[in-house]
Design an enzyme around this catalytic site. Structure first.
Site, PDB file in Angstrom:
ATOM      1  CE1 TYR A  93       0.212   2.104   4.161  1.00  0.00           C
ATOM      2  CE2 TYR A  93       0.758  -0.199   4.585  1.00  0.00           C
ATOM      3  CZ  TYR A  93       0.760   1.129   4.984  1.00  0.00           C
ATOM      4  OH  TYR A  93       1.313   1.488   6.186  1.00  0.00           O
ATOM      5  CB  CYS A  94       1.690   3.881  -1.718  1.00  0.00           C
ATOM      6  SG  CYS A  94       0.633   3.739  -3.167  1.00  0.00           S
ATOM      7  NE  ARG A  95       3.334   9.941  -0.973  1.00  0.00           N
ATOM      8  CZ  ARG A  95       4.235  10.523  -1.733  1.00  0.00           C
ATOM      9  NH1 ARG A  95       3.952  10.786  -3.003  1.00  0.00           N
ATOM     10  NH2 ARG A  95       5.422  10.843  -1.239  1.00  0.00           N
TER      11      ARG A  95
ATOM     12  CB  CYS B 195      -0.263   6.441  -4.313  1.00  0.00           C
ATOM     13  SG  CYS B 195       1.486   6.197  -3.918  1.00  0.00           S
TER      14      CYS B 195
END
Length: 224
Positions: A178-180, A184
């Site tokens: 996962y990221c932002r 993202c």
């Protein structure tokens, strides 16, 4: 003040908020600031804008009371005015994805071109899988953002370090990156790299801010 004047003034003030957000760069800045506070220079680097243009967009958001500033020595940092600001952003994003088919098409074309039929899981599914120890969760944002706040049980593996970290992960277990947030691309890059190397990997279809908004447990790293 008569009824007509009252309505005109109220809707005029509300329209200032909509006008401030009605710019693709400002929407991206709001998305970025959901991770925490950033300086003008950091925002410019992350969005690909010049510092001058970034400052102008931030001033528009500040005038509409959508962002606030804090000072750290000679540096000025920007952050969202409140958590409700990002809730509004999420609602706007969902509205666009529901009623503007082009948004979904752009996402599908990008992710199909990047890594084939990329699988994703939602926040609620991830919470259940973490409780049952079914996955290894990778936070592929920059380490600074991980330290500010991250999904509990997540490992910090910035995307630029992932290639050197592959041997740490067992291939028998699912990996979730996962990221932002949903737009993202760090998580997309991570899943592509992991699957190419024989791992069972999926991305979280949202990011850390959406997880936190739902009230699921978060952690942060105390940096001395």
């Amino acid at each position: 003040m008569n009824k007509r004047e009252f309505k005109d003034k109220v809707y005029t003030e509300l329209s200032k908020i909509v006008k401030a957000m009605a710019n693709p760069h400002r929407l991206e800045i709001i998305d970025l600031l959901a991770q925490g506070q950033f300086s003008v220079e950091q925002i410019a680097k992350n969005t690909g804008l010049s510092i001058a243009n970034t400052s102008q967009h931030l001033q528009n958001l500040k005038n509409a009371k959508l962002v606030k500033i804090s000072r750290n020595g000679n540096f000025i940092n920007y952050s969202l005015a409140s958590e409700s600001m990002y809730s509004t952003m999420v609602s706007l994003r969902e509205l666009g994805m529901t009623f503007n088919a082009e948004v979904e098409k752009v996402i599908h074309d990008f992710r199909g071109g990047q890594s084939g039929d990329m699988q994703a899981i939602d926040v609620d599914k991830l919470a259940s899988m973490l409780d049952n120890d079914e996955v290894i969760l990778l936070d592929v944002r920059p380490e600074e953002e991980y330290n500010r706040g991250h999904i509990h049980k997540a490992l910090s593996i910035p995307i630029e370090d992932l290639g050197n970290s592959l041997k740490k992960f067992p291939k028998r277990k699912m990996l979730v990156a996962y990221c932002r947030g949903p737009f993202c691309v760090f998580a997309d890059e991570a899943v592509a790299m992991l699957t190419e190397n024989g791992y069972n990997a999926v991305r979280l279809d949202d990011g850390f801010p959406e997880w936190a908004l739902k009230g699921y447990p978060v952690e942060k790293v105390e940096v001395s």
